[in-house]
Design a protein around this motif. Structure first.
Motif, PDB file in Angstrom:
ATOM      1  N   TRP A  36      32.043  55.893  86.100  1.00 18.24           N
ATOM      2  CA  TRP A  36      31.952  54.682  86.901  1.00 18.24           C
ATOM      3  C   TRP A  36      30.632  54.717  87.660  1.00 18.24           C
ATOM      4  CZ3 TRP A  36      34.971  50.432  86.804  1.00 18.24           C
ATOM      5  CH2 TRP A  36      36.210  50.530  86.170  1.00 18.24           C
ATOM      6  N   ARG A  38      28.098  52.162  90.410  1.00 16.06           N
ATOM      7  CA  ARG A  38      28.126  51.002  91.287  1.00 16.06           C
ATOM      8  C   ARG A  38      26.705  50.585  91.609  1.00 16.06           C
ATOM      9  NH1 ARG A  38      30.850  53.724  96.683  1.00 16.06           N
ATOM     10  NH2 ARG A  38      29.090  55.062  97.285  1.00 16.06           N
ATOM     11  N   ARG A  45      21.659  51.033  89.846  1.00 16.09           N
ATOM     12  CA  ARG A  45      23.033  51.526  89.720  1.00 16.09           C
ATOM     13  C   ARG A  45      23.061  53.030  90.008  1.00 16.09           C
ATOM     14  NH1 ARG A  45      22.952  48.159  84.937  1.00 16.09           N
ATOM     15  NH2 ARG A  45      24.301  46.349  85.238  1.00 16.09           N
ATOM     16  N   ASP A  90      31.430  51.118 100.548  1.00 23.23           N
ATOM     17  CA  ASP A  90      31.863  51.103  99.152  1.00 23.23           C
ATOM     18  C   ASP A  90      31.721  49.704  98.541  1.00 23.23           C
ATOM     19  OD1 ASP A  90      34.543  53.260 100.160  1.00 23.23           O
ATOM     20  OD2 ASP A  90      32.691  53.841  99.121  1.00 23.23           O
ATOM     21  N   TYR A  94      31.054  47.357  90.628  1.00 24.44           N
ATOM     22  CA  TYR A  94      31.374  48.594  89.923  1.00 24.44           C
ATOM     23  C   TYR A  94      31.398  48.353  88.412  1.00 24.44           C
ATOM     24  CZ  TYR A  94      32.516  50.868  94.307  1.00 24.44           C
ATOM     25  OH  TYR A  94      32.429  51.416  95.560  1.00 24.44           O
ATOM     26  N   ARG A 111      33.605  43.285  91.178  1.00 17.72           N
ATOM     27  CA  ARG A 111      33.097  43.338  92.547  1.00 17.72           C
ATOM     28  C   ARG A 111      34.156  43.868  93.500  1.00 17.72           C
ATOM     29  NH1 ARG A 111      28.753  41.187  94.874  1.00 17.72           N
ATOM     30  NH2 ARG A 111      28.302  40.018  92.959  1.00 17.72           N
TER      31      ARG A 111
END
Length: 116
Positions: A36, A38, A45, A90, A94, A111
């Motif tokens: 993963w 983000r 990213r 956070d 993603y 999102r």
């Protein structure tokens, strides 16, 4: 044709939880380590969590270690990200991808917004 379809994002309060899913098609999912990532606005990213092809080993960036858990179901070609104790930092889009990523594989992302 490779497709990675992320889902599960949304709005969560600080301290809340979300579970992201990513379903893959067009390649032999079980052969690949997955991750993963983000992305914050106007930033590159960044890798958040990674898992080996069999799920036997996992790694996390320091800021999410102990709060996020990556897992996978090779029978369903799906990788998950359980996010607990969410924090405003956070908030991002993603994405899932192989690890290392392949540029041609990026999906639309999901999102996540953490706000009270």
């Amino acid at each position: 044709q490779v497709q990675l379809v992320e889902s599960g994002g949304g709005l969560a309060k600080p301290g809340g939880s979300l579970r992201l899913s990513c379903t893959a098609s067009g390649f032999t999912f079980s052969y690949y380590a997955m991750a993963w990532y983000r992305q914050y606005p106007r930033k590159e990213r960044e890798l958040v969590a990674a898992i080996t092809s069999t799920g036997g080993d996992r790694n996390y960036r320091d800021s999410v270690n102990g709060r996020f858990t990556i897992s996978r179901d090779n029978a369903k070609n799906t990788v998950f990200l359980q996010m607990n104790s969410l924090q405003p930092e956070d908030t991002a889009v993603y994405y899932c991808n192989t690890n290392p990523y392949k540029n041609a594989y990026w999906g639309q992302g999901t999102r996540v917004t953490v706000s009270s």
